[in-house]
Design an enzyme around this catalytic site. Structure first.
Site, short mmCIF file in Angstrom:
data_model
loop_
_atom_site.label_atom_id
_atom_site.label_comp_id
_atom_site.label_asym_id
_atom_site.label_seq_id
_atom_site.Cartn_x
_atom_site.Cartn_y
_atom_site.Cartn_z
N THR A 27 51.82 -66.49 20.86
CA THR A 27 51.14 -67.76 20.57
C THR A 27 52.22 -68.76 20.19
OG1 THR A 27 50.94 -67.30 18.21
CG2 THR A 27 49.14 -66.53 19.60
N VAL A 86 57.57 -62.21 13.95
CA VAL A 86 57.80 -63.58 13.48
C VAL A 86 58.60 -64.36 14.54
CG1 VAL A 86 58.78 -65.02 11.65
CG2 VAL A 86 57.78 -62.78 11.08
N LYS A 87 58.01 -65.47 14.97
CA LYS A 87 58.63 -66.26 16.03
C LYS A 87 59.46 -67.38 15.39
CE LYS A 87 56.96 -67.74 20.56
NZ LYS A 87 55.80 -68.33 21.23
N ILE A 88 60.73 -67.41 15.77
CA ILE A 88 61.70 -68.30 15.13
C ILE A 88 62.36 -69.17 16.20
CG2 ILE A 88 63.90 -68.32 13.84
CD1 ILE A 88 61.93 -67.01 12.11
#
Ligand code: E4P
Length: 217
Positions: A27, A86-88
């Protein structure tokens, strides 16, 4: 090759999951907004809802762009559900955050990657996944697939464990070509996955088989 679906739409996630070939979901803040998911509480609940539909990794993006903020948000996201990744974003503070989460044993997806150099940095920092955005490169007269090929070469040269997650996949041939080039994962719309099913000779052949069967009975 793992198949992720790139959406926050629960119906589409359910449909992809029902095919039996889905390995995860990605997402981003735009996809959440598109579904009308606004406000921290609703966003966090939506991530949990997605995790409860699929078996695999679910990427949830931080909004902070400073290290302290990314760590705070990322830790809260990771606590939501064991499937959360976790999208960074690929920025300087993001690289530091990737290393922090690597040391903490929290999975990450380094997003907004558009060059081999950025992918190399993400792998050095210990990202679980690196997301080169191939569709957006194509939109800018640059071959996105070439980037996948080059990252594959560099990662193989040094046996980096970071998985290449071909992102911004727009259509079925992107999926096929990413598979040929050895991308570990692709994330795209449901239409790109379902497009893999299609071949007119399959439909013609099946119609013939069914007609012949009818004749003989
Ligand atoms: C990846 O994780 C992103 O959510 C996504 O693939 C971006 O795709 P787009 O370029 O179609 O917006």
């Amino acid at each position: 090759m793992k198949f992720f679906i790139d959406t926050a739409n629960l119906d589409q996630i359910r449909e992809a999951q029902s095919l039996g070939v889905l390995d995860g979901v990605t997402t981003n803040p735009s996809l959440m907004a598109k579904e009308g998911i606004i406000g921290e509480k609703n966003i966090l609940k939506h991530y949990v809802d997605i995790c409860n539909i699929v078996d695999g990794d679910v990427s949830a993006e931080v909004i902070a762009v400073d290290l302290k903020g990314m760590i705070k948000e990322g830790e809260a996201l990771a606590k939501l559900h064991p499937q959360i990744v976790v999208k960074i974003p690929m920025i300087e503070e993001g690289v530091k955050a990737l290393k922090y989460f690597y040391d903490a044993g929290i999975k990450t997806n380094c997003t907004l990657v558009f060059s081999v150099g950025q992918a190399l940095l993400a792998a050095k920092a210990g990202a679980t996944y690196v997301s080169p955005f191939i569709g957006r490169l194509d939109d800018n007269s640059t071959d996105g697939l070439t980037l996948i090929e080059e990252i594959r070469l560099v990662y193989d040269n040094y046996a980096f464990e970071t998985e290449i997650l071909a992102a911004s996949v727009r259509h079925t041939m992107h999926v096929v070509n990413c598979a040929k080039l050895g991308a570990d994962v692709m994330t795209g719309p449901l239409s790109a996955i379902k497009g893999l099913l299609k071949h007119p000779l399959t439909d013609i052949g099946l119609a013939q088989f069914l007609a012949d069967h009818k004749k003989g009975n």
